[in-house]
Design a protein around this motif. Structure first.
Motif, PDB file in Angstrom:
ATOM      1  N   SER A 154       0.850  -1.188   0.000  1.00 46.73           N
ATOM      2  CA  SER A 154       0.000   0.000   0.000  1.00 46.73           C
ATOM      3  C   SER A 154       0.885   1.237   0.000  1.00 46.73           C
ATOM      4  O   SER A 154       1.962   1.245   0.616  1.00 46.73           O
ATOM      5  CB  SER A 154      -0.909   0.014   1.235  1.00 46.73           C
ATOM      6  OG  SER A 154      -1.797  -1.088   1.225  1.00 46.73           O
ATOM      7  N   TRP A 265       3.984   0.595   2.710  1.00 46.59           N
ATOM      8  CA  TRP A 265       4.037  -0.459   3.726  1.00 46.59           C
ATOM      9  C   TRP A 265       3.387  -1.717   3.158  1.00 46.59           C
ATOM     10  O   TRP A 265       2.589  -1.646   2.212  1.00 46.59           O
ATOM     11  CB  TRP A 265       3.344  -0.011   5.003  1.00 46.59           C
ATOM     12  CG  TRP A 265       1.855   0.223   4.861  1.00 46.59           C
ATOM     13  CD1 TRP A 265       0.836  -0.640   5.160  1.00 46.59           C
ATOM     14  CD2 TRP A 265       1.224   1.411   4.352  1.00 46.59           C
ATOM     15  NE1 TRP A 265      -0.383  -0.067   4.878  1.00 46.59           N
ATOM     16  CE2 TRP A 265      -0.183   1.183   4.389  1.00 46.59           C
ATOM     17  CE3 TRP A 265       1.693   2.642   3.872  1.00 46.59           C
ATOM     18  CZ2 TRP A 265      -1.100   2.139   3.961  1.00 46.59           C
ATOM     19  CZ3 TRP A 265       0.775   3.580   3.436  1.00 46.59           C
ATOM     20  CH2 TRP A 265      -0.608   3.339   3.495  1.00 46.59           C
ATOM     21  N   THR A 267       0.756  -4.338   2.727  1.00 51.33           N
ATOM     22  CA  THR A 267      -0.674  -4.238   2.988  1.00 51.33           C
ATOM     23  C   THR A 267      -1.110  -5.138   4.135  1.00 51.33           C
ATOM     24  O   THR A 267      -1.998  -4.776   4.921  1.00 51.33           O
ATOM     25  CB  THR A 267      -1.461  -4.603   1.709  1.00 51.33           C
ATOM     26  OG1 THR A 267      -1.029  -3.751   0.638  1.00 51.33           O
ATOM     27  CG2 THR A 267      -2.951  -4.429   1.910  1.00 51.33           C
ATOM     28  N   GLY A 270      -0.329  -5.263   9.964  1.00 50.78           N
ATOM     29  CA  GLY A 270      -1.289  -4.568  10.825  1.00 50.78           C
ATOM     30  C   GLY A 270      -0.655  -3.898  12.025  1.00 50.78           C
ATOM     31  O   GLY A 270      -1.371  -3.540  12.976  1.00 50.78           O
ATOM     32  N   PRO A 272       0.317  -1.415  14.592  1.00 53.52           N
ATOM     33  CA  PRO A 272      -0.209  -0.078  14.887  1.00 53.52           C
ATOM     34  C   PRO A 272       0.818   1.023  14.703  1.00 53.52           C
ATOM     35  O   PRO A 272       0.463   2.151  14.365  1.00 53.52           O
ATOM     36  CB  PRO A 272      -0.648  -0.188  16.354  1.00 53.52           C
ATOM     37  CG  PRO A 272      -0.860  -1.641  16.592  1.00 53.52           C
ATOM     38  CD  PRO A 272       0.148  -2.339  15.730  1.00 53.52           C
ATOM     39  N   ARG A 275       0.720   2.119  11.080  1.00 50.17           N
ATOM     40  CA  ARG A 275      -0.431   2.976  10.811  1.00 50.17           C
ATOM     41  C   ARG A 275      -0.208   4.372  11.370  1.00 50.17           C
ATOM     42  O   ARG A 275      -0.513   5.374  10.723  1.00 50.17           O
ATOM     43  CB  ARG A 275      -1.698   2.364  11.429  1.00 50.17           C
ATOM     44  CG  ARG A 275      -2.148   1.084  10.760  1.00 50.17           C
ATOM     45  CD  ARG A 275      -3.599   0.782  11.111  1.00 50.17           C
ATOM     46  NE  ARG A 275      -3.791   0.639  12.541  1.00 50.17           N
ATOM     47  CZ  ARG A 275      -3.683  -0.503  13.205  1.00 50.17           C
ATOM     48  NH1 ARG A 275      -3.362  -1.626  12.551  1.00 50.17           N
ATOM     49  NH2 ARG A 275      -3.904  -0.555  14.507  1.00 50.17           N
ATOM     50  N   SER A 276       0.344   4.447  12.578  1.00 50.74           N
ATOM     51  CA  SER A 276       0.576   5.743  13.194  1.00 50.74           C
ATOM     52  C   SER A 276       1.617   6.542  12.417  1.00 50.74           C
ATOM     53  O   SER A 276       1.448   7.738  12.167  1.00 50.74           O
ATOM     54  CB  SER A 276       1.033   5.566  14.642  1.00 50.74           C
ATOM     55  OG  SER A 276       1.249   6.807  15.266  1.00 50.74           O
ATOM     56  N   THR A 278       2.345   6.331   9.281  1.00 51.73           N
ATOM     57  CA  THR A 278       1.738   6.766   8.023  1.00 51.73           C
ATOM     58  C   THR A 278       0.841   7.975   8.233  1.00 51.73           C
ATOM     59  O   THR A 278       0.890   8.947   7.465  1.00 51.73           O
ATOM     60  CB  THR A 278       0.923   5.607   7.414  1.00 51.73           C
ATOM     61  OG1 THR A 278       1.789   4.492   7.203  1.00 51.73           O
ATOM     62  CG2 THR A 278       0.299   6.027   6.100  1.00 51.73           C
ATOM     63  N   GLN A 279       0.017   7.940   9.264  1.00 47.23           N
ATOM     64  CA  GLN A 279      -0.892   9.052   9.540  1.00 47.23           C
ATOM     65  C   GLN A 279      -0.132  10.323   9.885  1.00 47.23           C
ATOM     66  O   GLN A 279      -0.476  11.416   9.433  1.00 47.23           O
ATOM     67  CB  GLN A 279      -1.837   8.672  10.678  1.00 47.23           C
ATOM     68  CG  GLN A 279      -2.823   7.577  10.306  1.00 47.23           C
ATOM     69  CD  GLN A 279      -3.535   6.990  11.511  1.00 47.23           C
ATOM     70  OE1 GLN A 279      -3.283   7.380  12.656  1.00 47.23           O
ATOM     71  NE2 GLN A 279      -4.420   6.041  11.269  1.00 47.23           N
TER      72      GLN A 279
END
Length: 295
Positions: A154, A265, A267, A270, A272, A275-276, A278-279
């Motif tokens: 992704s 990353w 896909t 998972g 966290p 995800r953090s 990236t955000q």
């Protein structure tokens, strides 16, 4: 009243505008407006004065803004303490060339503030692997440039940069304001090694994935490419945002698609922390390209 609605309200209060707040939160404006209306209904008071040019805080809104910032800061402290109880956490960030420098100090500072107990490892890859180790499991997240084969990966675009050709300053084409790929057909080009991702290799060679690659010396790093230009008059491509050494210049290419700086990353990952990261990166870059217009 939950933490998400408070984050929404703080964004609107600081941006003084629903659209800018929605952009900052990576969402559309209608659900943000509904969330703020719901918050006002829940609290039984008007928080914002709305107008065609933006919003201003009411007395109740000013009070909530101060309290919400305190609550959100406390929530981040709780997050950090809970994470710390799980032992030392590590995230490996893959980079390509100077992409980590392009990320700048704001990304590092923001990530450290959110995750003070996390060890960040930096892995620099060469031109042969634009995923910087994602496929091999050597990196958790990557700061790199598209295009490349993103099967199972992704990506999120952070910035789009025009591309130019690197020439010696004495080159007959160096004084041109712009060039086209056709102007460079008779030149030697920096080549990427055999086995390199075909989409990635073709892009930096000014060709299609199925097109003929140009002739020239094989290079594996930015430095090797720049030295090939300096010493031998070979040409290479680079985002025009990149600085080039003394003796070289970059002329924009009018018919070259822009280069996207992306965060990538696996896909299926998972984690966290991924995800953090990236955000946070997306938020930092959005604020950099869309400066605040607060009154």
């Amino acid at each position: 009243m939950d933490l998400r609605s408070l984050r929404y309200f703080v964004a609107v209060a600081e941006e003084r505008h629903f659209r800018r707040a929605a952009d900052r939160l990576h969402m559309t404006q209608p659900p943000l407006s509904r969330a703020i209306r719901h918050l006002e209904t829940d609290l039984g008071t008007v928080l914002l004065h709305r107008s065609s040019t933006g919003v201003t805080l009411t007395a109740s809104g000013t009070e909530l803004y101060e309290q919400a910032r305190t609550l959100l800061e406390h929530a981040e402290q709780v997050r950090a303490r809970v994470t710390a109880t799980g032992g030392a956490a590590t995230i490996t960030v893959g980079t390509l060339g100077d992409s980590v420098e392009e990320a700048g100090t704001r990304l590092a500072a923001a990530f450290r503030q959110r995750h003070p107990g996390v060890d960040v490892l930096i892995r620099e890859a060469d031109f042969t692997d634009p995923t910087t180790g994602l496929r091999a499991g050597l990196a958790d997240v990557a700061l790199t440039r598209a295009p490349f084969d993103d099967t199972g990966i992704s990506t999120r675009a952070l910035r789009s940069d025009p591309v130019g050709v690197v020439l010696r300053t004495g080159d007959p084409l160096a004084s041109r304001r712009t060039l086209s790929l056709g102007d460079l057909d008779d030149r030697q080009w920096c080549q990427l090694p055999d086995g390199t991702d075909p989409r990635w290799r073709a892009y930096w060679n000014g060709a299609t994935a199925a097109g003929r690659l140009r002739d020239g010396p094989v290079v594996r790093t930015v430095h090797e490419c720049l030295q090939a230009v300096l010493w031998n008059g070979t040409i290479g491509l680079t985002p025009v945002t990149h600085a080039v050494p003394e003796g070289l210049t970059c002329v924009p290419l009018a018919d070259m698609p822009p280069s996207q700086l992306v965060i990538a990353w696996n896909t299926a990952n998972g984690n966290p922390l991924v995800r953090s990261f990236t955000q946070i990166a997306a938020s930092i870059y959005r604020s950099a390209v869309r400066p605040s217009l607060k009154p």
